[in-house]
Design a protein around this motif. Structure first.
Motif, PDB file in Angstrom:
ATOM      1  N   GLY A 116       0.779  -1.229   0.000  1.00  0.00           N
ATOM      2  CA  GLY A 116       0.000   0.000   0.000  1.00  0.00           C
ATOM      3  C   GLY A 116       0.809   1.276   0.000  1.00  0.00           C
ATOM      4  O   GLY A 116       0.237   2.371   0.027  1.00  0.00           O
ATOM      5  N   ALA A 117       2.138   1.185  -0.034  1.00  0.00           N
ATOM      6  CA  ALA A 117       2.981   2.382   0.039  1.00  0.00           C
ATOM      7  C   ALA A 117       2.929   3.169  -1.269  1.00  0.00           C
ATOM      8  O   ALA A 117       2.961   2.604  -2.357  1.00  0.00           O
ATOM      9  CB  ALA A 117       4.421   2.005   0.358  1.00  0.00           C
ATOM     10  N   LEU A 118       2.845   4.469  -1.118  1.00  0.00           N
ATOM     11  CA  LEU A 118       2.878   5.409  -2.235  1.00  0.00           C
ATOM     12  C   LEU A 118       3.890   6.488  -1.895  1.00  0.00           C
ATOM     13  O   LEU A 118       4.231   6.678  -0.727  1.00  0.00           O
ATOM     14  CB  LEU A 118       1.507   6.063  -2.428  1.00  0.00           C
ATOM     15  CG  LEU A 118       0.328   5.146  -2.708  1.00  0.00           C
ATOM     16  CD1 LEU A 118      -0.981   5.929  -2.622  1.00  0.00           C
ATOM     17  CD2 LEU A 118       0.480   4.483  -4.053  1.00  0.00           C
ATOM     18  N   LYS A 119       4.322   7.212  -2.906  1.00  0.00           N
ATOM     19  CA  LYS A 119       5.198   8.358  -2.625  1.00  0.00           C
ATOM     20  C   LYS A 119       4.735   9.544  -3.428  1.00  0.00           C
ATOM     21  O   LYS A 119       4.118   9.401  -4.485  1.00  0.00           O
ATOM     22  CB  LYS A 119       6.668   8.031  -2.869  1.00  0.00           C
ATOM     23  CG  LYS A 119       7.130   8.092  -4.294  1.00  0.00           C
ATOM     24  CD  LYS A 119       8.645   7.885  -4.359  1.00  0.00           C
ATOM     25  CE  LYS A 119       9.147   7.967  -5.775  1.00  0.00           C
ATOM     26  NZ  LYS A 119      10.590   7.825  -5.868  1.00  0.00           N
ATOM     27  N   ASP A 120       5.014  10.713  -2.881  1.00  0.00           N
ATOM     28  CA  ASP A 120       4.760  11.947  -3.601  1.00  0.00           C
ATOM     29  C   ASP A 120       5.853  12.939  -3.235  1.00  0.00           C
ATOM     30  O   ASP A 120       6.674  12.671  -2.360  1.00  0.00           O
ATOM     31  CB  ASP A 120       3.353  12.494  -3.333  1.00  0.00           C
ATOM     32  CG  ASP A 120       3.135  13.047  -1.922  1.00  0.00           C
ATOM     33  OD1 ASP A 120       4.105  13.160  -1.132  1.00  0.00           O
ATOM     34  OD2 ASP A 120       1.982  13.358  -1.594  1.00  0.00           O
ATOM     35  N   PHE A 121       5.870  14.042  -3.944  1.00  0.00           N
ATOM     36  CA  PHE A 121       6.842  15.094  -3.661  1.00  0.00           C
ATOM     37  C   PHE A 121       6.078  16.300  -3.152  1.00  0.00           C
ATOM     38  O   PHE A 121       5.181  16.816  -3.824  1.00  0.00           O
ATOM     39  CB  PHE A 121       7.640  15.459  -4.907  1.00  0.00           C
ATOM     40  CG  PHE A 121       8.743  16.436  -4.632  1.00  0.00           C
ATOM     41  CD1 PHE A 121       9.918  16.019  -4.025  1.00  0.00           C
ATOM     42  CD2 PHE A 121       8.602  17.774  -4.964  1.00  0.00           C
ATOM     43  CE1 PHE A 121      10.940  16.924  -3.742  1.00  0.00           C
ATOM     44  CE2 PHE A 121       9.614  18.681  -4.693  1.00  0.00           C
ATOM     45  CZ  PHE A 121      10.786  18.252  -4.087  1.00  0.00           C
ATOM     46  N   GLY A 158      -2.184   4.719   3.311  1.00  0.00           N
ATOM     47  CA  GLY A 158      -3.514   5.149   3.713  1.00  0.00           C
ATOM     48  C   GLY A 158      -3.616   6.650   3.894  1.00  0.00           C
ATOM     49  O   GLY A 158      -4.386   7.129   4.721  1.00  0.00           O
ATOM     50  N   GLY A 159      -2.839   7.409   3.148  1.00  0.00           N
ATOM     51  CA  GLY A 159      -2.859   8.863   3.232  1.00  0.00           C
ATOM     52  C   GLY A 159      -2.044   9.449   4.369  1.00  0.00           C
ATOM     53  O   GLY A 159      -1.980  10.662   4.529  1.00  0.00           O
ATOM     54  N   LYS A 160      -1.402   8.600   5.169  1.00  0.00           N
ATOM     55  CA  LYS A 160      -0.571   9.077   6.283  1.00  0.00           C
ATOM     56  C   LYS A 160       0.899   8.822   5.980  1.00  0.00           C
ATOM     57  O   LYS A 160       1.267   7.782   5.449  1.00  0.00           O
ATOM     58  CB  LYS A 160      -0.948   8.369   7.586  1.00  0.00           C
ATOM     59  CG  LYS A 160      -2.306   8.764   8.121  1.00  0.00           C
ATOM     60  CD  LYS A 160      -2.492   8.190   9.498  1.00  0.00           C
ATOM     61  CE  LYS A 160      -3.742   8.724  10.147  1.00  0.00           C
ATOM     62  NZ  LYS A 160      -3.810   8.332  11.557  1.00  0.00           N
ATOM     63  N   MET A 161       1.725   9.768   6.373  1.00  0.00           N
ATOM     64  CA  MET A 161       3.158   9.684   6.104  1.00  0.00           C
ATOM     65  C   MET A 161       3.849   8.725   7.071  1.00  0.00           C
ATOM     66  O   MET A 161       3.647   8.791   8.269  1.00  0.00           O
ATOM     67  CB  MET A 161       3.772  11.078   6.229  1.00  0.00           C
ATOM     68  CG  MET A 161       5.231  11.131   5.833  1.00  0.00           C
ATOM     69  SD  MET A 161       5.862  12.807   5.882  1.00  0.00           S
ATOM     70  CE  MET A 161       5.963  13.073   7.645  1.00  0.00           C
ATOM     71  N   PHE A 162       4.681   7.822   6.513  1.00  0.00           N
ATOM     72  CA  PHE A 162       5.522   6.979   7.366  1.00  0.00           C
ATOM     73  C   PHE A 162       7.002   7.189   7.081  1.00  0.00           C
ATOM     74  O   PHE A 162       7.853   6.619   7.750  1.00  0.00           O
ATOM     75  CB  PHE A 162       5.124   5.486   7.272  1.00  0.00           C
ATOM     76  CG  PHE A 162       5.508   4.780   6.000  1.00  0.00           C
ATOM     77  CD1 PHE A 162       6.645   3.983   5.942  1.00  0.00           C
ATOM     78  CD2 PHE A 162       4.721   4.875   4.867  1.00  0.00           C
ATOM     79  CE1 PHE A 162       6.995   3.300   4.788  1.00  0.00           C
ATOM     80  CE2 PHE A 162       5.054   4.198   3.705  1.00  0.00           C
ATOM     81  CZ  PHE A 162       6.195   3.410   3.661  1.00  0.00           C
ATOM     82  N   SER A 173      -2.213   2.701  13.078  1.00  0.00           N
ATOM     83  CA  SER A 173      -3.005   3.885  13.402  1.00  0.00           C
ATOM     84  C   SER A 173      -4.205   4.060  12.466  1.00  0.00           C
ATOM     85  O   SER A 173      -5.086   4.865  12.741  1.00  0.00           O
ATOM     86  CB  SER A 173      -2.130   5.143  13.355  1.00  0.00           C
ATOM     87  OG  SER A 173      -1.867   5.527  12.014  1.00  0.00           O
ATOM     88  N   LEU A 174      -4.230   3.307  11.393  1.00  0.00           N
ATOM     89  CA  LEU A 174      -5.335   3.389  10.432  1.00  0.00           C
ATOM     90  C   LEU A 174      -6.521   2.572  10.922  1.00  0.00           C
ATOM     91  O   LEU A 174      -6.367   1.694  11.777  1.00  0.00           O
ATOM     92  CB  LEU A 174      -4.874   2.872   9.062  1.00  0.00           C
ATOM     93  CG  LEU A 174      -3.693   3.590   8.426  1.00  0.00           C
ATOM     94  CD1 LEU A 174      -3.261   2.869   7.157  1.00  0.00           C
ATOM     95  CD2 LEU A 174      -4.028   5.039   8.121  1.00  0.00           C
ATOM     96  N   SER A 175      -7.680   2.830  10.358  1.00  0.00           N
ATOM     97  CA  SER A 175      -8.865   2.060  10.736  1.00  0.00           C
ATOM     98  C   SER A 175      -8.649   0.586  10.392  1.00  0.00           C
ATOM     99  O   SER A 175      -7.874   0.248   9.491  1.00  0.00           O
ATOM    100  CB  SER A 175     -10.097   2.580   9.991  1.00  0.00           C
ATOM    101  OG  SER A 175     -10.008   2.253   8.610  1.00  0.00           O
ATOM    102  N   LYS A 176      -9.339  -0.278  11.107  1.00  0.00           N
ATOM    103  CA  LYS A 176      -9.232  -1.726  10.845  1.00  0.00           C
ATOM    104  C   LYS A 176      -9.626  -2.033   9.410  1.00  0.00           C
ATOM    105  O   LYS A 176      -9.000  -2.873   8.755  1.00  0.00           O
ATOM    106  CB  LYS A 176     -10.112  -2.526  11.813  1.00  0.00           C
ATOM    107  CG  LYS A 176      -9.702  -2.404  13.254  1.00  0.00           C
ATOM    108  CD  LYS A 176      -8.386  -3.084  13.514  1.00  0.00           C
ATOM    109  CE  LYS A 176      -8.020  -2.989  14.986  1.00  0.00           C
ATOM    110  NZ  LYS A 176      -6.639  -3.264  15.242  1.00  0.00           N
ATOM    111  N   LYS A 177     -10.644  -1.347   8.908  1.00  0.00           N
ATOM    112  CA  LYS A 177     -11.086  -1.562   7.526  1.00  0.00           C
ATOM    113  C   LYS A 177      -9.971  -1.203   6.540  1.00  0.00           C
ATOM    114  O   LYS A 177      -9.676  -1.959   5.614  1.00  0.00           O
ATOM    115  CB  LYS A 177     -12.340  -0.725   7.247  1.00  0.00           C
ATOM    116  CG  LYS A 177     -12.855  -0.881   5.838  1.00  0.00           C
ATOM    117  CD  LYS A 177     -14.046   0.024   5.574  1.00  0.00           C
ATOM    118  CE  LYS A 177     -14.470  -0.153   4.125  1.00  0.00           C
ATOM    119  NZ  LYS A 177     -15.340   0.903   3.659  1.00  0.00           N
ATOM    120  N   MET A 178      -9.334  -0.051   6.747  1.00  0.00           N
ATOM    121  CA  MET A 178      -8.266   0.375   5.843  1.00  0.00           C
ATOM    122  C   MET A 178      -7.057  -0.552   5.952  1.00  0.00           C
ATOM    123  O   MET A 178      -6.435  -0.892   4.948  1.00  0.00           O
ATOM    124  CB  MET A 178      -7.866   1.819   6.097  1.00  0.00           C
ATOM    125  CG  MET A 178      -6.885   2.342   5.052  1.00  0.00           C
ATOM    126  SD  MET A 178      -6.565   4.097   5.181  1.00  0.00           S
ATOM    127  CE  MET A 178      -8.027   4.745   4.387  1.00  0.00           C
TER     128      MET A 178
END
Length: 125
Positions: free
Chosen positions: A15-20, A32-36, A107-112
């Motif tokens: 599920g990892a994505l990257k952006d600048f 899931g839209g949160k930075m790791f 930290s994400l919802s169980k569904k996500m």
């Protein structure tokens, strides 16, 4: 850069994505839209990667490695920055990335979490 494997390692996480982030001049690694993870430079232009760790583990690493510092521009208790021109062993940096991914995933919802771990398409919007 010394850690050529790092970008691929971040993106190998489910599920990892990257952006600048233009205004930060930094690459963010998201789940899931949160930075790791965050890769950029500090105010002296040194390359740095910032990841989340359990507070006691992060403190232990900072005590052991001069090139691991409290998170640059982040919460100093939970986030740690690693100077990429330093001598932090690959396995230590991988352990930090793994921990950061796990903490953010939890930290994400169980569904996500389920959608990510099962490989479903997850929107970060």
């Amino acid at each position: 850069m010394k850690y050529e494997w790092m970008d691929e390692y971040f993106l190998s996480k489910k599920g990892a994505l990257k952006d600048f982030k233009e205004e930060w001049g930094a690459t963010r690694y998201l789940i899931g839209g949160k930075m790791f993870g965050l890769q950029g430079t500090d105010n002296t232009n040194r390359e740095v990667i910032t990841v989340k760790c359990e507070p006691l583990f992060g403190q232990l690493l900072r005590d052991q490695h001069a090139n691991i510092i409290p998170g640059y521009y982040m919460n100093k208790e939970h986030w740690n920055s690693v100077y990429l021109d330093g001598e932090v062993p690959d396995d230590v940096l991988k352990q930090m990335i793994d921990m950061s991914y796990g903490l953010i995933l939890k930290s994400l919802s169980k569904k996500m979490q389920k959608e990510i771990l099962e490989g479903s398409e997850v929107s970060s919007k």
